[in-house]
Motif scaffolding. Structure first.
Motif, PDB file in Angstrom:
ATOM      1  N   GLY A  63       0.861  -0.911   0.208  1.00 35.72           N
ATOM      2  CA  GLY A  63      -0.118   0.039   0.249  1.00 35.72           C
ATOM      3  C   GLY A  63       0.666   1.247  -0.047  1.00 35.72           C
ATOM      4  O   GLY A  63       0.414   2.296  -0.543  1.00 35.72           O
ATOM      5  N   THR A  64       1.856   1.321   0.568  1.00 33.81           N
ATOM      6  CA  THR A  64       3.007   2.377   0.883  1.00 33.81           C
ATOM      7  C   THR A  64       3.710   2.578  -0.623  1.00 33.81           C
ATOM      8  O   THR A  64       3.440   3.932  -1.228  1.00 33.81           O
ATOM      9  N   ARG A  65       3.811   1.591  -1.321  1.00 34.23           N
ATOM     10  CA  ARG A  65       4.603   1.805  -2.477  1.00 34.23           C
ATOM     11  C   ARG A  65       3.557   2.375  -3.618  1.00 34.23           C
ATOM     12  O   ARG A  65       3.709   3.049  -4.537  1.00 34.23           O
ATOM     13  N   LYS A  66       2.349   1.704  -3.342  1.00 38.48           N
ATOM     14  CA  LYS A  66       1.146   2.262  -4.360  1.00 38.48           C
ATOM     15  C   LYS A  66       0.793   3.470  -4.129  1.00 38.48           C
ATOM     16  O   LYS A  66       0.780   4.486  -4.949  1.00 38.48           O
ATOM     17  N   LEU A  67       1.141   4.053  -2.897  1.00 39.03           N
ATOM     18  CA  LEU A  67       0.416   5.418  -2.444  1.00 39.03           C
ATOM     19  C   LEU A  67       1.643   6.331  -3.065  1.00 39.03           C
ATOM     20  O   LEU A  67       1.237   7.377  -3.475  1.00 39.03           O
ATOM     21  N   LEU A  68       2.896   5.968  -2.979  1.00 39.14           N
ATOM     22  CA  LEU A  68       3.977   6.901  -3.166  1.00 39.14           C
ATOM     23  C   LEU A  68       3.765   6.943  -4.909  1.00 39.14           C
ATOM     24  O   LEU A  68       4.232   8.144  -5.305  1.00 39.14           O
ATOM     25  N   ARG A  69       3.539   5.996  -5.619  1.00 38.89           N
ATOM     26  CA  ARG A  69       3.272   6.006  -6.982  1.00 38.89           C
ATOM     27  C   ARG A  69       2.024   6.920  -7.388  1.00 38.89           C
ATOM     28  O   ARG A  69       2.231   7.773  -8.381  1.00 38.89           O
ATOM     29  N   MET A  70       1.075   6.818  -6.795  1.00 38.35           N
ATOM     30  CA  MET A  70      -0.052   7.558  -7.006  1.00 38.35           C
ATOM     31  C   MET A  70       0.188   9.186  -6.819  1.00 38.35           C
ATOM     32  O   MET A  70      -0.087  10.035  -7.239  1.00 38.35           O
ATOM     33  N   HIS A  71       0.896   9.404  -5.672  1.00 43.76           N
ATOM     34  CA  HIS A  71       0.989  10.954  -5.184  1.00 43.76           C
ATOM     35  C   HIS A  71       2.507  11.499  -5.337  1.00 43.76           C
ATOM     36  O   HIS A  71       2.664  12.549  -4.792  1.00 43.76           O
ATOM     37  N   ARG A  72       3.167  10.591  -6.340  1.00 42.65           N
ATOM     38  CA  ARG A  72       4.642  11.455  -6.334  1.00 42.65           C
ATOM     39  C   ARG A  72       4.694  12.599  -6.803  1.00 42.65           C
ATOM     40  O   ARG A  72       5.324  13.614  -6.407  1.00 42.65           O
ATOM     41  N   ASP A  73       3.860  12.960  -7.595  1.00 42.86           N
ATOM     42  CA  ASP A  73       3.931  14.536  -8.070  1.00 42.86           C
ATOM     43  C   ASP A  73       3.092  15.497  -7.333  1.00 42.86           C
ATOM     44  O   ASP A  73       3.470  16.791  -7.415  1.00 42.86           O
ATOM     45  N   ILE A  74       2.415  14.986  -6.328  1.00 45.58           N
ATOM     46  CA  ILE A  74       1.992  15.879  -5.421  1.00 45.58           C
ATOM     47  C   ILE A  74       2.765  16.244  -4.132  1.00 45.58           C
ATOM     48  O   ILE A  74       2.765  17.302  -3.719  1.00 45.58           O
ATOM     49  N   LEU A  75       3.335  15.002  -3.560  1.00 45.99           N
ATOM     50  CA  LEU A  75       4.180  15.090  -2.392  1.00 45.99           C
ATOM     51  C   LEU A  75       5.344  15.785  -2.400  1.00 45.99           C
ATOM     52  O   LEU A  75       6.112  15.613  -3.384  1.00 45.99           O
TER      53      LEU A  75
END
Length: 79
Positions: free
Chosen positions: A20-32
């Motif tokens: 889940g962490t890796r998915k979250l990072l992939r999804m929000h990499r441009d925002i974070l």
């Protein structure tokens, strides 16, 4: 027997959190911010390395560290 079940549940929870962490990072990499992505990614990589060693004590500690880091740095706004 109970120790085996406890460890199985711990490892399963750690694997799901890691996924889940890796998915979250992939999804929000441009925002974070970049430093948050790097810090969370390195904590996830560290947990993945310890998962392979099957050390339940270290897995539990790193899992708590990763979960608290996710709550503190990313929060519920991005989930």
């Amino acid at each position: 027997m109970l120790t085996w079940i406890r460890n199985y549940r711990l490892f399963k929870h750690a694997q799901e959190t890691l996924k889940g962490t890796r998915k979250l990072l992939r999804m929000h990499r441009d925002i974070l911010p970049a430093e948050q992505c790097v810090a969370t990614g390195s904590a996830a990589d560290e947990l993945a390395a310890v998962l392979k060693s099957k050390d339940a004590g270290r897995v539990a500690g790193l899992l708590d560290k990763l979960e608290s880091q996710l709550e503190r740095k990313i929060g519920r706004a991005h989930v």
